[in-house]
Motif scaffolding. Sequence first.
Motif, mmCIF file in Angstrom:
data_model
loop_
_atom_site.group_PDB
_atom_site.id
_atom_site.type_symbol
_atom_site.label_atom_id
_atom_site.label_comp_id
_atom_site.label_asym_id
_atom_site.label_seq_id
_atom_site.Cartn_x
_atom_site.Cartn_y
_atom_site.Cartn_z
ATOM 1 N N ALA A 161 3.111 10.809 -8.873
ATOM 2 C CA ALA A 161 2.390 11.151 -10.100
ATOM 3 C C ALA A 161 1.433 12.329 -9.889
ATOM 4 O O ALA A 161 0.702 12.708 -10.799
ATOM 5 C CB ALA A 161 1.627 9.936 -10.603
ATOM 6 N N GLY A 162 1.416 12.872 -8.670
ATOM 7 C CA GLY A 162 0.624 14.061 -8.410
ATOM 8 C C GLY A 162 -0.805 13.790 -7.946
ATOM 9 O O GLY A 162 -1.607 14.711 -7.822
ATOM 10 N N GLN A 163 -1.128 12.517 -7.642
ATOM 11 C CA GLN A 163 -2.486 12.184 -7.192
ATOM 12 C C GLN A 163 -2.549 12.261 -5.668
ATOM 13 O O GLN A 163 -1.757 11.632 -4.979
ATOM 14 C CB GLN A 163 -2.844 10.774 -7.686
ATOM 15 C CG GLN A 163 -4.311 10.414 -7.432
ATOM 16 C CD GLN A 163 -4.665 9.026 -7.938
ATOM 17 O OE1 GLN A 163 -4.149 8.567 -8.954
ATOM 18 N NE2 GLN A 163 -5.546 8.338 -7.232
ATOM 19 N N THR A 164 -3.503 13.019 -5.146
ATOM 20 C CA THR A 164 -3.522 13.222 -3.700
ATOM 21 C C THR A 164 -4.628 12.443 -2.989
ATOM 22 O O THR A 164 -4.652 12.371 -1.775
ATOM 23 C CB THR A 164 -3.703 14.716 -3.357
ATOM 24 O OG1 THR A 164 -4.891 15.176 -4.014
ATOM 25 C CG2 THR A 164 -2.513 15.534 -3.832
ATOM 26 N N TYR B 2 0.844 -1.197 0.000
ATOM 27 C CA TYR B 2 0.000 0.000 0.000
ATOM 28 C C TYR B 2 0.877 1.243 0.000
ATOM 29 O O TYR B 2 0.635 2.204 -0.742
ATOM 30 C CB TYR B 2 -0.897 0.049 1.246
ATOM 31 C CG TYR B 2 -2.053 -0.922 1.275
ATOM 32 C CD1 TYR B 2 -2.863 -1.130 0.160
ATOM 33 C CD2 TYR B 2 -2.366 -1.628 2.439
ATOM 34 C CE1 TYR B 2 -3.933 -2.014 0.207
ATOM 35 C CE2 TYR B 2 -3.429 -2.510 2.496
ATOM 36 C CZ TYR B 2 -4.210 -2.707 1.376
ATOM 37 O OH TYR B 2 -5.261 -3.575 1.420
ATOM 38 N N LEU B 3 1.900 1.225 0.882
ATOM 39 C CA LEU B 3 2.764 2.403 1.002
ATOM 40 C C LEU B 3 3.426 2.718 -0.336
ATOM 41 O O LEU B 3 3.433 3.867 -0.784
ATOM 42 C CB LEU B 3 3.829 2.182 2.089
ATOM 43 C CG LEU B 3 4.866 3.308 2.226
ATOM 44 C CD1 LEU B 3 4.216 4.656 2.494
ATOM 45 C CD2 LEU B 3 5.869 2.990 3.343
ATOM 46 N N SER C 39 3.785 6.064 -5.140
ATOM 47 C CA SER C 39 3.899 6.312 -6.585
ATOM 48 C C SER C 39 2.726 7.159 -7.075
ATOM 49 O O SER C 39 2.873 7.939 -8.018
ATOM 50 C CB SER C 39 4.058 5.001 -7.376
ATOM 51 O OG SER C 39 2.915 4.222 -7.258
ATOM 52 N N LEU C 40 1.562 7.050 -6.429
ATOM 53 C CA LEU C 40 0.457 7.959 -6.759
ATOM 54 C C LEU C 40 0.857 9.402 -6.441
ATOM 55 O O LEU C 40 0.634 10.310 -7.236
ATOM 56 C CB LEU C 40 -0.814 7.589 -5.976
ATOM 57 C CG LEU C 40 -1.504 6.267 -6.337
ATOM 58 C CD1 LEU C 40 -2.676 6.000 -5.398
ATOM 59 C CD2 LEU C 40 -1.964 6.280 -7.786
ATOM 60 N N LEU C 41 1.465 9.589 -5.268
ATOM 61 C CA LEU C 41 1.896 10.934 -4.866
ATOM 62 C C LEU C 41 2.922 11.483 -5.846
ATOM 63 O O LEU C 41 2.881 12.655 -6.219
ATOM 64 C CB LEU C 41 2.468 10.902 -3.447
ATOM 65 C CG LEU C 41 1.434 10.917 -2.314
ATOM 66 C CD1 LEU C 41 2.075 10.587 -0.981
ATOM 67 C CD2 LEU C 41 0.745 12.283 -2.235
#
Lengths: 210, 210
Positions: free
Chosen positions: B27-30, B17-18, B23-25
């Motif tokens: 890519a700019g996804q919050t 999960y971490l 990797s979402l962060l």
Amino acid sequence: MAKQTIPKAAALRLSLYLREVESLLEAGQTKVSSGQLAESLGLTAAQVRKDLARFGPLGRAGIGYLCPALAEQFRRILGTDQLRPVALVGAGNLGRALATYPGFERRGFKITALLDNDLRKVGRQYGGLIVQDIAKLHFVCQRDRIRLAILAVPGSAAQDVADLLVRAGIQGLLNFSPVRLDVPAAVVVSTVALSLELEQLGLAVRLRNK
Amino acid sequence: MAKQTIPKAAALRLSLYLREVESLLEAGQTKVSSGQLAESLGLTAAQVRKDLARFGPLGRAGIGYLCPALAEQFRRILGTDQLRPVALVGAGNLGRALATYPGFERRGFKITALLDNDLRKVGRQYGGLIVQDIAKLHFVCQRDRIRLAILAVPGSAAQDVADLLVRAGIQGLLNFSPVRLDVPAAVVVSTVALSLELEQLGLAVRLRNK
């Protein structure tokens, strides 16, 4: 049968199921329930039943699963029921350690070629493998039908070597370099996360101490 | 909060999960939904919601979870929000490779001591660490409050070194030797399964080729 795609976590569960079933077999247990597998691995029983239904209809509710059949089926899906040749690139510290690592063969993988671009290393022998000039990579991979490779070179060289491996017909790359590799979509790259192992250990210690 | 015990697969999901949230962060996804996490990791959404409810009530149904808060909470549970010292025993090929492995520090671990029983290696320097005599193990671990160790010695020496580490107060042992270690119940041993990585890669290649 296995579907065309298996998500990463589901694939990992397949390896974990196999190890769990193998240790049950070593302990002399020949049957296992979805509930027992769930408890050992920290999954819900529903998740285990869903996985087992997907990876092979090998059990029936209330009766449980036969461990030898489960192990065989898991190995078949994983492809580890046959020995596959692997090329290892990089005869530095890590490469030499991997060349002598005893665990691969038991899991269906045999390192059949060790290569390096350092001519001072070429000709030396580690773990029964003679270091070959990386210039021979394409020839060796084609001749021995090698489709899997381990990358144990410095990060600065990793992309160049990956390019060579791709041109040599490698389809899967186990990458020990802490570098994101750019490869064609048809090639699978898996980067080994040694830090994840330490993170998991650290967590287990924390939980013991609570 | 984390419970006293987290089953192995659930602990592993925490690390996964971490990484996913990180990797979402990147890519700019919050924000992320349980459904998205489930799909990325091959889990059921119910499993993800159950995990997130357990590891910290950070989201609400229909609204989703805030990625920075998730990452922070996961790191707190994993204990990787602080840098922890680690002793590395074995300055052979694998030990030298691990001493220079760049991935540990980013994950909250710093190898602060490298030890070996081979006096020809003592005093040499690898990755900024000077090899110390294993006779100093107890002193060094006590002085630097080291609770985690990496074992990179030959299988034949592994149990003896593990005994020394336990006496030096080590609580968690990352074992690279393909040997089952006998330690007190209070000590956690995690054996690194490099073969599992190769197995997972081989599976991914098989699935691509279907």
